[in-house]
Write a protein that holds these residues in place. Structure first.
Motif, PDB file in Angstrom:
ATOM      1  N   GLU A 699     -35.210  62.941 109.318  1.00  0.00           N
ATOM      2  CA  GLU A 699     -35.428  62.060 110.465  1.00  0.00           C
ATOM      3  C   GLU A 699     -34.236  61.118 110.576  1.00  0.00           C
ATOM      4  OE1 GLU A 699     -39.098  59.992 110.170  1.00  0.00           O
ATOM      5  OE2 GLU A 699     -40.318  61.807 109.818  1.00  0.00           O
ATOM      6  N   LEU A 700     -33.661  61.056 111.803  1.00  0.00           N
ATOM      7  CA  LEU A 700     -32.478  60.228 112.019  1.00  0.00           C
ATOM      8  C   LEU A 700     -32.603  59.484 113.350  1.00  0.00           C
ATOM      9  CD1 LEU A 700     -29.640  62.666 110.923  1.00  0.00           C
ATOM     10  CD2 LEU A 700     -30.393  60.631 109.703  1.00  0.00           C
ATOM     11  N   PRO A 701     -32.191  58.201 113.390  1.00  0.00           N
ATOM     12  CA  PRO A 701     -32.194  57.448 114.656  1.00  0.00           C
ATOM     13  C   PRO A 701     -30.854  57.585 115.371  1.00  0.00           C
ATOM     14  CG  PRO A 701     -31.752  55.953 112.839  1.00  0.00           C
ATOM     15  CD  PRO A 701     -31.887  57.330 112.244  1.00  0.00           C
ATOM     16  N   TYR A 702     -30.901  57.608 116.719  1.00  0.00           N
ATOM     17  CA  TYR A 702     -29.683  57.660 117.536  1.00  0.00           C
ATOM     18  C   TYR A 702     -29.870  56.788 118.761  1.00  0.00           C
ATOM     19  CZ  TYR A 702     -28.123  61.570 114.666  1.00  0.00           C
ATOM     20  OH  TYR A 702     -27.724  62.342 113.608  1.00  0.00           O
ATOM     21  N   LEU A 703     -28.723  56.468 119.381  1.00  0.00           N
ATOM     22  CA  LEU A 703     -28.735  55.763 120.663  1.00  0.00           C
ATOM     23  C   LEU A 703     -28.593  56.780 121.784  1.00  0.00           C
ATOM     24  CD1 LEU A 703     -26.306  52.809 119.822  1.00  0.00           C
ATOM     25  CD2 LEU A 703     -28.796  52.714 119.951  1.00  0.00           C
ATOM     26  N   ARG A 704     -29.150  56.444 122.909  1.00  0.00           N
ATOM     27  CA  ARG A 704     -28.946  57.290 124.097  1.00  0.00           C
ATOM     28  C   ARG A 704     -27.550  57.058 124.640  1.00  0.00           C
ATOM     29  NH1 ARG A 704     -33.617  59.385 126.426  1.00  0.00           N
ATOM     30  NH2 ARG A 704     -35.597  58.608 125.558  1.00  0.00           N
ATOM     31  N   SER A 705     -26.913  58.116 125.066  1.00  0.00           N
ATOM     32  CA  SER A 705     -25.550  58.011 125.591  1.00  0.00           C
ATOM     33  C   SER A 705     -25.585  57.676 127.069  1.00  0.00           C
ATOM     34  CB  SER A 705     -24.796  59.327 125.369  1.00  0.00           C
ATOM     35  OG  SER A 705     -23.513  59.256 125.947  1.00  0.00           O
ATOM     36  N   SER A 706     -24.633  56.810 127.480  1.00  0.00           N
ATOM     37  CA  SER A 706     -24.507  56.458 128.901  1.00  0.00           C
ATOM     38  C   SER A 706     -23.479  57.329 129.607  1.00  0.00           C
ATOM     39  CB  SER A 706     -24.102  54.984 129.021  1.00  0.00           C
ATOM     40  OG  SER A 706     -22.876  54.767 128.361  1.00  0.00           O
ATOM     41  N   VAL A 707     -22.861  58.309 128.885  1.00  0.00           N
ATOM     42  CA  VAL A 707     -21.839  59.199 129.466  1.00  0.00           C
ATOM     43  C   VAL A 707     -22.501  60.509 129.865  1.00  0.00           C
ATOM     44  CG1 VAL A 707     -19.653  60.359 129.031  1.00  0.00           C
ATOM     45  CG2 VAL A 707     -20.095  58.124 128.008  1.00  0.00           C
ATOM     46  N   SER A 708     -22.234  60.931 131.097  1.00  0.00           N
ATOM     47  CA  SER A 708     -22.812  62.197 131.564  1.00  0.00           C
ATOM     48  C   SER A 708     -22.037  63.367 130.970  1.00  0.00           C
ATOM     49  CB  SER A 708     -22.778  62.271 133.090  1.00  0.00           C
ATOM     50  OG  SER A 708     -21.435  62.316 133.537  1.00  0.00           O
ATOM     51  N   ARG A 709     -22.642  64.512 131.013  1.00  0.00           N
ATOM     52  CA  ARG A 709     -21.997  65.698 130.450  1.00  0.00           C
ATOM     53  C   ARG A 709     -20.719  66.016 131.202  1.00  0.00           C
ATOM     54  NH1 ARG A 709     -25.426  70.715 128.505  1.00  0.00           N
ATOM     55  NH2 ARG A 709     -26.304  68.915 127.464  1.00  0.00           N
ATOM     56  N   GLN A 710     -20.742  65.830 132.551  1.00  0.00           N
ATOM     57  CA  GLN A 710     -19.548  66.144 133.349  1.00  0.00           C
ATOM     58  C   GLN A 710     -18.389  65.240 132.947  1.00  0.00           C
ATOM     59  OE1 GLN A 710     -20.220  65.929 137.528  1.00  0.00           O
ATOM     60  NE2 GLN A 710     -18.168  66.596 138.083  1.00  0.00           N
ATOM     61  N   GLU A 711     -18.701  63.939 132.722  1.00  0.00           N
ATOM     62  CA  GLU A 711     -17.648  63.011 132.311  1.00  0.00           C
ATOM     63  C   GLU A 711     -17.097  63.397 130.956  1.00  0.00           C
ATOM     64  OE1 GLU A 711     -19.729  59.370 132.399  1.00  0.00           O
ATOM     65  OE2 GLU A 711     -19.306  58.960 134.500  1.00  0.00           O
ATOM     66  N   LYS A 712     -17.970  63.829 130.068  1.00  0.00           N
ATOM     67  CA  LYS A 712     -17.525  64.219 128.724  1.00  0.00           C
ATOM     68  C   LYS A 712     -16.620  65.433 128.768  1.00  0.00           C
ATOM     69  CE  LYS A 712     -19.290  64.967 124.091  1.00  0.00           C
ATOM     70  NZ  LYS A 712     -18.573  63.867 123.523  1.00  0.00           N
ATOM     71  N   GLN A 713     -16.991  66.392 129.627  1.00  0.00           N
ATOM     72  CA  GLN A 713     -16.153  67.595 129.715  1.00  0.00           C
ATOM     73  C   GLN A 713     -14.816  67.268 130.333  1.00  0.00           C
ATOM     74  OE1 GLN A 713     -18.632  70.277 131.930  1.00  0.00           O
ATOM     75  NE2 GLN A 713     -19.871  70.847 130.134  1.00  0.00           N
ATOM     76  N   THR A 714     -14.819  66.320 131.297  1.00  0.00           N
ATOM     77  CA  THR A 714     -13.563  65.928 131.936  1.00  0.00           C
ATOM     78  C   THR A 714     -12.637  65.238 130.948  1.00  0.00           C
ATOM     79  OG1 THR A 714     -14.734  65.656 134.013  1.00  0.00           O
ATOM     80  CG2 THR A 714     -12.576  64.592 133.834  1.00  0.00           C
ATOM     81  N   ALA A 715     -13.257  64.455 130.036  1.00  0.00           N
ATOM     82  CA  ALA A 715     -12.447  63.688 129.082  1.00  0.00           C
ATOM     83  C   ALA A 715     -11.835  64.540 127.999  1.00  0.00           C
ATOM     84  CB  ALA A 715     -13.310  62.600 128.441  1.00  0.00           C
ATOM     85  N   SER A 716     -12.331  65.751 127.769  1.00  0.00           N
ATOM     86  CA  SER A 716     -11.828  66.594 126.680  1.00  0.00           C
ATOM     87  C   SER A 716     -10.566  67.312 127.116  1.00  0.00           C
ATOM     88  CB  SER A 716     -12.888  67.625 126.280  1.00  0.00           C
ATOM     89  OG  SER A 716     -14.053  66.949 125.864  1.00  0.00           O
ATOM     90  N   PRO A 717      -9.481  67.165 126.365  1.00  0.00           N
ATOM     91  CA  PRO A 717      -8.246  67.863 126.731  1.00  0.00           C
ATOM     92  C   PRO A 717      -8.377  69.353 126.466  1.00  0.00           C
ATOM     93  CG  PRO A 717      -7.993  66.719 124.643  1.00  0.00           C
ATOM     94  CD  PRO A 717      -9.339  66.354 125.159  1.00  0.00           C
ATOM     95  N   SER A 718      -7.731  70.101 127.258  1.00  0.00           N
ATOM     96  CA  SER A 718      -7.787  71.570 127.125  1.00  0.00           C
ATOM     97  C   SER A 718      -6.877  72.046 126.011  1.00  0.00           C
ATOM     98  CB  SER A 718      -7.373  72.231 128.439  1.00  0.00           C
ATOM     99  OG  SER A 718      -6.026  71.906 128.720  1.00  0.00           O
TER     100      SER A 718
END
Length: 995
Positions: A699-718
């Protein structure tokens, strides 16, 4: 009465004096009047005698003339020749009466002479036959003289008579006036005296009345105030008793009045009191208060306190007025207090602690037997003296200073006092001093309690020494880990690097299989190495968690895909189920989550021969910003006996020795997993039995992310962008190991960089002086000149080219040492290419993500002494503000470190407390995790004056931590400044191009 007699006596004295004066004046006036009358009578006698003398002469003259006329004869001759007897008698009388008047005496003598002359003349006439005319004329002259003289005498006496008559009248008048005045004065005097006496008597009656009224009020007041008051005569018999006397003694008032006071006393007490009061009466001074015991009517005994006032009259003792106070309860309390004191003294004497009590002047009031033994002095000698008077140089100065601090501040103080013992060894006492206050919270002294901590102190000294030995052993361990890491990672770097390079080239299938086997074995060995280093970091508390956005689904796909392939190869089914309500975009340490899952799933595959593995992810609890996830890893393997459930989470442990021989592994996976779960505030448990498979639940606690998946994919360099990420960069690689040279060379070359290679630091300096390089990748341990020496020379020559240390020693201490030598950054071997690219871009100021400066780290490194991510998060990635905060913090840090050093050396715990208290506010922004627990413990202990024997050690540990942090902060400042400058240059160039 005395007040009445005094004015009467004065008045009588004044009256007698006045009467005496009056009598004197009356007598004197009477005498004057008598004298005046006497002189008047005297004058009348003189005049009468003058008249008698004149008349006698005239008669004699007539007789002589008759005899002469008859003729001469014997008879006529005898009469004429004889001096007249009456005249002689008158003249003699006059001479006697006028003896005090010379004028009259002269006239009388003249008168007497003239008479004699006439008698002589008459005698001649009587003898002569014929009288001559001359003789007749002579006779006439004499007669005339007699008459004139007599007239003069009468005139003189008449004047005297007038004068004396006047004086007599005046004297009589004066006597009358004095008599009248004396009578008037006497009348007024006696009237005034009568008035004064009457008035005095009236005032006396009024005063006596007021006195009676006051006495009545006084007695009523005594009765109302329940005062115990009585009076006695000189013999000791009661003349008055208040109502409270009866209540005190049990006798009615009437029974005591007239009785002797000894009725209330025992024989011994009576004798003592009589001697006491007789002694003090003889001294004519005030009689002190006396306490004694009385016997009541019922036979009970009571203690009283008596104050006596002697009643005197005309200097003589007339009686006594006594005020009595019932002190029976006070005596009982005193006896109880004395018993309590004796019991307390007994408790103190049998207490193993040192106990003493002092007053505000620092004088010992109470000490126990242990203080006597430590001071080597008897209690009677210690009490009443100050530390200065006792003069115990090894004890009292410290006592006096600490005790004075408590009395001046009113605060509790604790500390350790060292006392030389009789066994010639130092003994240690932990002394707690606290103020003593009365009901009004006024300070009246202090109490000190000292516990003998000699054994504990000696053990702590032993522990300190053991700790130093352990720290030395730890340093040796770190050196061993660093050397082991370097010695293993260096060839591993070559193996993995060359394997990766070979895998990118076309190979025959068999060779491809061989290379993949080599890669797998090398990676397995690297995992073991990383696990050992990870466990070392976790156990030392230096592992830092990283919170970042991640996609749970993507993470599971990447992590579990090779494990699924491994399970399928083993003939096992592999199922992954993520419940629909599980959020996929989270914030947390995805690297540690992956490490946990890989360990657990890897173990499940390892110990399962039939069946398969289930991985189930579910949502336990959810809130607006947080979630708690559950990861279940079920297998159908050999299972774990219930008695081994706790043991499997220990280091280097498996369920039994047979498993250790049968299955590969160091037995660290579950231990690391449990430590990582606990570090993330989670939990891990196992459900299993021998031969029935195993289920691990995490069992592990986490925070909810405020970054959308589209933003995350955009931020990743190819990947394509990464192939040219270092295009245009010239890099000098300083490495002595040929294999590592090839790995690093081809890795940098694939990213588009131009690379030169040199084998040691001396060659690197020569190349740098001849050619411009954007960055230097430098190994640390090389022949001729190592990396530290080379960087030191470069910095001394003001050559600020970015230098990234690349070493197989994967420890924080090694990283700090690198930064202290002047290097810009640090990367461990074997490295991840993307990490190397990122560090190069950061150092050269060319990163396209300058406003989101990341702080990535390898999975096997411990956390940095400074939490830079926290600073960026607090200021929302405001880079100039971050720079301002770090610069200000670093400017203040040397002063703080110097103050801490001075305070620790001087043992000025108040200054240490204030310094650590102020540092906590700074640490809220610039967090230095290793320093926080030290600051908290030092602040708490210096405030409470406890554990001060280890405080200095902790302060110096804090100082070293701050120095390490200062170095990292300086590196971060340089990095930010370089990045900002690079960005400004880029903006200027872009602006110039547009122009």
């Amino acid at each position: 009465m005395r007040q009445l007699k005094k004015p009467i006596l004065i008045f009588m004295c004044i009256g007698l004096v006045g009467l005496a004066c009056f009598i004197y004046f009356v007598i004197r006036t009477h005498q004057q009047a008598t004298d005046a009358g006497k002189w008047v009578r005297h004058t009348h006698q003189v005049i009468d005698n003058i008249h008698l003398a004149t008349l006698a002469i005239a008669e004699n003259e007539s007789t002589v003339s008759q005899y002469l006329a008859s003729g001469p004869g014997t008879t006529a001759s005898s009469i004429a020749c004889s001096y007249p007897a009456d005249v002689a008698k008158a003249v003699s009388k006059l001479i006697q009466l006028t003896s005090d008047n010379p004028r009259q005496q002269a006239l009388i003598r003249q008168f007497s002479h003239a008479v004699r002359q006439q008698v002589a003349t008459n005698c001649l006439r009587a003898k002569a036959i014929t009288i001559p005319p001359a003789l007749h004329q002579q006779d006439l002259r004499y007669i005339d003289t007699i008459r004139q003289t007599a007239h003069a005498m009468l005139q003189e006496e008449s004047q005297l008579l007038a004068t004396r008559t006047r004086d007599s009248s005046i004297a009589a008048l004066r006597s009358l006036i004095i008599s009248l005045l004396g009578g008037a004065f006497s009348t007024c005097f006696f009237l005034a005296g009568a008035y004064r006496i009457n008035r005095h008597m009236h005032e006396k009656e009024k005063a006596e009345k007021n006195m009676r009224e006051n006495e009545a009020r006084y007695r009523q007041l005594i009765e109302d105030t329940n005062a115990v008051l009585y009076t006695t005569n000189r013999g000791g018999y009661f003349t008055y008793v208040s109502k409270q006397v009866g209540l005190l003694t049990g006798y009615p008032e009437g029974a005591l009045v007239g009785a002797h006071y000894s009725i209330l006393l025992g024989e011994e007490t009576h004798q003592q009191l009589r001697e006491f009061y007789e002694t003090h009466l003889g001294n004519n001074g005030p009689i002190p208060t006396r306490e004694f015991e009385i016997i009541t009517r019922s036979g009970d005994r009571k203690w009283v306190e008596q104050e006596v006032v002697v009643l005197r009259k005309d200097g003589l003792v007339k009686g006594y007025q006594c005020m009595v106070k019932d002190i029976t309860e006070r005596k009982k309390m005193s006896a109880e207090l004395e018993n309590t004191r004796l019991r307390l003294q007994a408790i103190m004497d049998y207490s193993p602690s040192l106990i003493w009590v002092k007053d505000l002047l620092g004088r010992y009031l109470l000490v126990n037997r242990q203080v006597e033994e430590v001071f080597n002095l008897p209690a009677d000698y210690i009490t009443g003296q100050t530390d200065q008077q006792l003069q115990l140089p090894h004890i009292t100065p410290a006592c006096a200073a600490e005790d004075a601090a408590v009395l001046s501040t009113g605060a509790i103080r604790s500390g350790v006092m060292t006392v030389p013992g009789r066994d010639q060894q130092d003994h240690y006492y932990h002394i707690t001093r606290f103020p003593l206050r009365d009901e009004q919270q006024q300070l009246f002294g202090l109490c000190a309690i000292g516990i003998d901590i000699t054994d504990r102190a000696r053990k702590e000294m032993e522990l300190i020494q053991a700790r130093k030995d352990a720290e030395n052993a730890k340093k040796i361990q770190e050196m061993f880990l660093a050397n082991m890491s370097h010695e293993i990672r260096t060839p591993m770097n070559g193996i993995l690097g060359m394997t990766n390079l070979l895998l990118t080239t076309p190979l025959p299938p068999q060779q491809q299989e061989f290379i993949e086997a080599i890669s797998t074995s090398a990676n397995s060995l690297l995992v073991i190495i990383n696990e050992i280093l990870d466990l070392s970091c976790i156990r030392s508390g230096k592992l830092k968690l990283e919170n970042s956005d991640f996609d749970l689904m993507t993470l599971l796909e990447v992590l579990l895909y090779p494990l699924r392939h491994k399970a399928v190869q083993k003939g096992l089914f592999f199922q992954v189920a993520v419940e629909s309500d599980v959020p996929t975009l989270l914030v947390g340490d995805h690297v540690r989550l992956g490490q946990i899952l890989v360990n657990l799933v890897g173990n499940a595959i390892k110990f399962t021969h039939q069946g398969g593995i289930h991985v189930i992810v579910s949502l336990l609890t959810t809130a607006e910003e947080t979630v708690r996830l559950q990861f279940e890893i079920k297998d159908t393997g050999i299972g774990i006996p219930e008695e081994h459930h706790n043991m499997i989470f220990d280091s280097f442990s498996q369920s039994n020795l047979e498993n250790t021989r049968q299955y590969d592994g160091a037995g660290l996976g579950l231990a690391i997993s449990k430590e990582l779960v606990t570090l993330q505030q989670g939990s891990i448990r196992v459900i299993s039995a021998a031969g029935e498979g195993a289920t691990f639940v995490v069992e592990l606690p986490y925070l909810r992310s405020s970054v959308s998946r589209q933003e995350k994919q955009t931020a990743s360099p190819s990947a394509t962008a990464q192939r040219h990420i270092l295009k245009g960069k010239t890099i000098l690689l300083v490495e002595d190991n040929k294999i590592n040279q090839q790995v690093a060379f081809h890795t940098l070359l694939r990213a588009g960089a131009q690379v030169d290679i040199v084998p040691n630091g001396a060659a690197a300096i020569s190349f740098i002086l001849k050619r411009h390089y954007d960055c230097v990748i430098m190994d640390l341990q090389m022949p001729e000149m190592d990396g530290y020496q080379a960087v030191t020379i470069l910095r001394k020559q003001a050559i600020n080219i970015p230098v990234i240390a690349m070493t197989a020693a994967a420890t924080t201490r090694e990283k700090i040492k690198c930064l202290a030598a002047g290097m810009n950054d640090y990367i461990s071997k074997p490295f991840v290419p993307e990490d190397l690219y990122h560090k190069i871009l950061d150092c050269t100021g060319s990163s396209s993500f300058i406003h989101h400066i990341p702080h990535t780290r390898n999975t096997n490194t411990c956390y940095d002494p400074v939490d830079f991510e926290h600073i960026y998060k607090v200021v929302e990635n405001d880079i100039p503000y971050v720079l301002e905060i770090l610069e200000e913090f670093n400017e203040q840090l040397p002063e703080t470190i110097a103050a801490l050093e001075e305070g620790a050396i001087q043992q000025d715990w108040d200054s240490i407390y204030h310094l650590t208290h102020r540092m906590k506010s700074s640490m809220a922004v610039v967090r230095i995790p290793p320093a926080l627990p030290l600051i908290d413990s030092i602040e708490m202990d210096t405030s409470a004056r406890q554990r001060l024997d280890t405080a200095a050690t902790r302060v110096f540990e804090l100082i070293q931590t701050l120095k390490d942090a200062a170095l990292l902060i300086s590196m971060e400042i340089d990095k930010i400044q370089a990045a900002i400058q690079s960005e400004e240059t880029t903006i200027d160039q872009a602006t110039g191009n547009r122009k």
